[in-house]
Write a protein that holds these residues in place. Sequence first.
Motif, PDB file in Angstrom:
ATOM      1  N   LYS A 135       0.814  -1.209   0.000  1.00 39.14           N
ATOM      2  CA  LYS A 135       0.000   0.000   0.000  1.00 39.14           C
ATOM      3  C   LYS A 135       0.855   1.269   0.000  1.00 39.14           C
ATOM      4  CE  LYS A 135      -4.050   1.998   2.320  1.00 39.14           C
ATOM      5  NZ  LYS A 135      -3.897   3.206   1.600  1.00 39.14           N
ATOM      6  N   ILE A 136       2.036   1.229   0.600  1.00 41.23           N
ATOM      7  CA  ILE A 136       2.916   2.400   0.611  1.00 41.23           C
ATOM      8  C   ILE A 136       3.278   2.791  -0.819  1.00 41.23           C
ATOM      9  CG2 ILE A 136       5.224   3.250   1.242  1.00 41.23           C
ATOM     10  CD1 ILE A 136       5.010   1.425   3.737  1.00 41.23           C
ATOM     11  N   LEU A 137       3.672   1.812  -1.616  1.00 42.07           N
ATOM     12  CA  LEU A 137       4.039   2.087  -3.004  1.00 42.07           C
ATOM     13  C   LEU A 137       2.810   2.434  -3.840  1.00 42.07           C
ATOM     14  CD1 LEU A 137       6.647  -0.767  -3.515  1.00 42.07           C
ATOM     15  CD2 LEU A 137       7.114   1.662  -3.236  1.00 42.07           C
ATOM     16  N   LEU A 138       1.705   1.743  -3.602  1.00 40.43           N
ATOM     17  CA  LEU A 138       0.471   2.013  -4.338  1.00 40.43           C
ATOM     18  C   LEU A 138      -0.039   3.427  -4.046  1.00 40.43           C
ATOM     19  CD1 LEU A 138      -1.641   0.905  -6.263  1.00 40.43           C
ATOM     20  CD2 LEU A 138      -2.862  -0.004  -4.280  1.00 40.43           C
ATOM     21  N   ASP A 139      -0.007   3.825  -2.783  1.00 38.82           N
ATOM     22  CA  ASP A 139      -0.434   5.183  -2.420  1.00 38.82           C
ATOM     23  C   ASP A 139       0.445   6.231  -3.092  1.00 38.82           C
ATOM     24  OD1 ASP A 139      -2.487   4.205  -0.871  1.00 38.82           O
ATOM     25  OD2 ASP A 139      -1.473   4.564   1.050  1.00 38.82           O
ATOM     26  N   TYR A 140       1.747   5.956  -3.124  1.00 35.89           N
ATOM     27  CA  TYR A 140       2.637   6.918  -3.787  1.00 35.89           C
ATOM     28  C   TYR A 140       2.249   7.070  -5.258  1.00 35.89           C
ATOM     29  CZ  TYR A 140       6.271   8.997  -6.368  1.00 35.89           C
ATOM     30  OH  TYR A 140       6.919   9.809  -7.246  1.00 35.89           O
ATOM     31  N   ILE A 141       2.044   5.966  -5.944  1.00 39.70           N
ATOM     32  CA  ILE A 141       1.679   6.018  -7.364  1.00 39.70           C
ATOM     33  C   ILE A 141       0.376   6.797  -7.535  1.00 39.70           C
ATOM     34  CG2 ILE A 141       0.956   4.670  -9.370  1.00 39.70           C
ATOM     35  CD1 ILE A 141       2.766   2.383  -8.283  1.00 39.70           C
ATOM     36  N   ASN A 142      -0.628   6.463  -6.727  1.00 42.68           N
ATOM     37  CA  ASN A 142      -1.937   7.106  -6.848  1.00 42.68           C
ATOM     38  C   ASN A 142      -1.899   8.602  -6.563  1.00 42.68           C
ATOM     39  OD1 ASN A 142      -3.438   4.845  -7.621  1.00 42.68           O
ATOM     40  ND2 ASN A 142      -3.705   4.190  -5.504  1.00 42.68           N
ATOM     41  N   GLU A 143      -1.100   9.007  -5.590  1.00 41.79           N
ATOM     42  CA  GLU A 143      -1.077  10.403  -5.155  1.00 41.79           C
ATOM     43  C   GLU A 143      -0.081  11.264  -5.926  1.00 41.79           C
ATOM     44  OE1 GLU A 143      -0.416  10.163  -0.955  1.00 41.79           O
ATOM     45  OE2 GLU A 143      -2.244   8.998  -0.650  1.00 41.79           O
ATOM     46  N   SER A 144       0.783  10.651  -6.685  1.00 36.71           N
ATOM     47  CA  SER A 144       1.819  11.395  -7.383  1.00 36.71           C
ATOM     48  C   SER A 144       1.236  12.332  -8.438  1.00 36.71           C
ATOM     49  CB  SER A 144       2.803  10.436  -8.048  1.00 36.71           C
ATOM     50  OG  SER A 144       3.737  11.173  -8.802  1.00 36.71           O
ATOM     51  N   GLN A 145       1.642  13.582  -8.373  1.00 33.95           N
ATOM     52  CA  GLN A 145       1.260  14.563  -9.380  1.00 33.95           C
ATOM     53  C   GLN A 145       2.225  14.504 -10.571  1.00 33.95           C
ATOM     54  OE1 GLN A 145      -1.521  16.530  -9.175  1.00 33.95           O
ATOM     55  NE2 GLN A 145      -1.957  15.260  -7.398  1.00 33.95           N
ATOM     56  N   GLU A 146       3.385  13.892 -10.363  1.00 29.98           N
ATOM     57  CA  GLU A 146       4.416  13.843 -11.396  1.00 29.98           C
ATOM     58  C   GLU A 146       4.188  12.734 -12.409  1.00 29.98           C
ATOM     59  OE1 GLU A 146       5.391  13.655  -8.068  1.00 29.98           O
ATOM     60  OE2 GLU A 146       5.782  15.787  -7.838  1.00 29.98           O
ATOM     61  N   ILE A 147       3.457  11.707 -12.015  1.00 28.50           N
ATOM     62  CA  ILE A 147       3.271  10.557 -12.890  1.00 28.50           C
ATOM     63  C   ILE A 147       1.929  10.679 -13.614  1.00 28.50           C
ATOM     64  CG2 ILE A 147       3.150   8.048 -13.039  1.00 28.50           C
ATOM     65  CD1 ILE A 147       4.659   7.897 -10.399  1.00 28.50           C
TER      66      ILE A 147
ATOM     67  N   ASN B  73      -1.391   9.662 -15.666  1.00 29.85           N
ATOM     68  CA  ASN B  73      -2.258   8.505 -15.432  1.00 29.85           C
ATOM     69  C   ASN B  73      -1.880   7.289 -16.263  1.00 29.85           C
ATOM     70  OD1 ASN B  73      -3.755   9.691 -13.438  1.00 29.85           O
ATOM     71  ND2 ASN B  73      -5.278  10.507 -14.842  1.00 29.85           N
ATOM     72  N   ILE B  74      -1.472   7.464 -17.498  1.00 27.23           N
ATOM     73  CA  ILE B  74      -1.117   6.308 -18.327  1.00 27.23           C
ATOM     74  C   ILE B  74       0.082   5.567 -17.738  1.00 27.23           C
ATOM     75  CG2 ILE B  74       0.331   7.562 -19.954  1.00 27.23           C
ATOM     76  CD1 ILE B  74      -1.804   5.288 -21.654  1.00 27.23           C
ATOM     77  N   LYS B  75       1.024   6.298 -17.163  1.00 26.11           N
ATOM     78  CA  LYS B  75       2.174   5.656 -16.520  1.00 26.11           C
ATOM     79  C   LYS B  75       1.768   5.053 -15.185  1.00 26.11           C
ATOM     80  CE  LYS B  75       5.207   9.013 -16.889  1.00 26.11           C
ATOM     81  NZ  LYS B  75       6.484   9.689 -16.717  1.00 26.11           N
ATOM     82  N   LYS B  76       0.815   5.662 -14.492  1.00 26.47           N
ATOM     83  CA  LYS B  76       0.358   5.113 -13.215  1.00 26.47           C
ATOM     84  C   LYS B  76      -0.175   3.697 -13.421  1.00 26.47           C
ATOM     85  CE  LYS B  76      -0.732   9.397 -10.860  1.00 26.47           C
ATOM     86  NZ  LYS B  76      -1.777  10.205 -10.201  1.00 26.47           N
ATOM     87  N   THR B  77      -0.935   3.503 -14.468  1.00 25.80           N
ATOM     88  CA  THR B  77      -1.489   2.184 -14.763  1.00 25.80           C
ATOM     89  C   THR B  77      -0.357   1.168 -14.974  1.00 25.80           C
ATOM     90  OG1 THR B  77      -3.431   3.180 -15.747  1.00 25.80           O
ATOM     91  CG2 THR B  77      -2.977   0.892 -16.340  1.00 25.80           C
ATOM     92  N   TYR B  78       0.655   1.552 -15.730  1.00 36.39           N
ATOM     93  CA  TYR B  78       1.787   0.665 -15.998  1.00 36.39           C
ATOM     94  C   TYR B  78       2.558   0.360 -14.703  1.00 36.39           C
ATOM     95  CZ  TYR B  78       5.991  -1.196 -18.229  1.00 36.39           C
ATOM     96  OH  TYR B  78       7.043  -1.992 -18.600  1.00 36.39           O
ATOM     97  N   PHE B  79       2.809   1.378 -13.892  1.00 34.42           N
ATOM     98  CA  PHE B  79       3.554   1.180 -12.651  1.00 34.42           C
ATOM     99  C   PHE B  79       2.752   0.327 -11.670  1.00 34.42           C
ATOM    100  CE2 PHE B  79       6.357   3.973 -14.582  1.00 34.42           C
ATOM    101  CZ  PHE B  79       7.458   4.260 -13.798  1.00 34.42           C
ATOM    102  N   LYS B  80       1.434   0.471 -11.646  1.00 29.64           N
ATOM    103  CA  LYS B  80       0.597  -0.374 -10.790  1.00 29.64           C
ATOM    104  C   LYS B  80       0.668  -1.827 -11.245  1.00 29.64           C
ATOM    105  CE  LYS B  80      -2.783   3.186  -9.676  1.00 29.64           C
ATOM    106  NZ  LYS B  80      -4.187   3.612  -9.879  1.00 29.64           N
ATOM    107  N   MET B  81       0.682  -2.052 -12.551  1.00 25.75           N
ATOM    108  CA  MET B  81       0.798  -3.405 -13.072  1.00 25.75           C
ATOM    109  C   MET B  81       2.133  -4.019 -12.634  1.00 25.75           C
ATOM    110  SD  MET B  81       1.805  -5.309 -16.443  1.00 25.75           S
ATOM    111  CE  MET B  81       3.084  -4.160 -16.542  1.00 25.75           C
ATOM    112  N   LEU B  82       3.209  -3.245 -12.715  1.00 24.82           N
ATOM    113  CA  LEU B  82       4.519  -3.738 -12.279  1.00 24.82           C
ATOM    114  C   LEU B  82       4.515  -4.036 -10.782  1.00 24.82           C
ATOM    115  CD1 LEU B  82       6.899  -1.368 -14.260  1.00 24.82           C
ATOM    116  CD2 LEU B  82       6.504  -3.803 -14.683  1.00 24.82           C
ATOM    117  N   LEU B  83       3.881  -3.179 -10.001  1.00 29.16           N
ATOM    118  CA  LEU B  83       3.799  -3.384  -8.557  1.00 29.16           C
ATOM    119  C   LEU B  83       3.060  -4.684  -8.249  1.00 29.16           C
ATOM    120  CD1 LEU B  83       4.238  -2.286  -5.676  1.00 29.16           C
ATOM    121  CD2 LEU B  83       2.066  -1.067  -5.930  1.00 29.16           C
ATOM    122  N   ASN B  84       1.933  -4.902  -8.902  1.00 26.41           N
ATOM    123  CA  ASN B  84       1.181  -6.146  -8.687  1.00 26.41           C
ATOM    124  C   ASN B  84       1.975  -7.362  -9.108  1.00 26.41           C
ATOM    125  OD1 ASN B  84      -1.139  -4.989  -7.573  1.00 26.41           O
ATOM    126  ND2 ASN B  84      -1.971  -4.521  -9.586  1.00 26.41           N
ATOM    127  N   GLU B  85       2.653  -7.252 -10.223  1.00 26.46           N
ATOM    128  CA  GLU B  85       3.471  -8.373 -10.698  1.00 26.46           C
ATOM    129  C   GLU B  85       4.573  -8.694  -9.693  1.00 26.46           C
ATOM    130  OE1 GLU B  85       6.149  -9.584 -14.601  1.00 26.46           O
ATOM    131  OE2 GLU B  85       4.694  -7.952 -14.779  1.00 26.46           O
TER     132      GLU B  85
END
Length: 128
Positions: free
Chosen positions: A68-80, A82-94
């Motif tokens: 959740k720490i990494l997921l929250d960072y991805i979700n809350e990041s203003q720098e990333i 949305n299209i990259k957020k989806t990719y980074f979430k997929m990598l996190l789950n993997e």
Amino acid sequence: MKISILIKIQGILNMNKLLVTTLILIISGLSHANQSRYVLSDDKQLCEAASYFAAVALEGHYRGEDKKILLDYINESQEIPNIKKTYFKMLLNEAYNKPIYSSEEEMKKALMKFHDDTSKDCMKKALR
């Protein structure tokens, strides 16, 4: 180049939560400001950042970090974007679906493989 990547990944092995979070913040800098929006400078840059993020996520999984720490960072990041957020979430789950190995050596090998596989897969997708 392989040696420098291995050295960077081995450095990840020694990080605590604060340093992992800091590394993720640095990775998110792969976007460069351009006319008040963030754009990717190139596909290679995204793939390098994604492969390092994959290694950080897998290391977090190995060390028992809360996903959740990494997921929250991805979700809350203003720098990333949305299209990259989806990719980074997929990598996190993997990463968090991978098995945890009993030896440090097995973990290092799996970490390097996940890093390399992510980079290769990302570049294949980018070249389509």
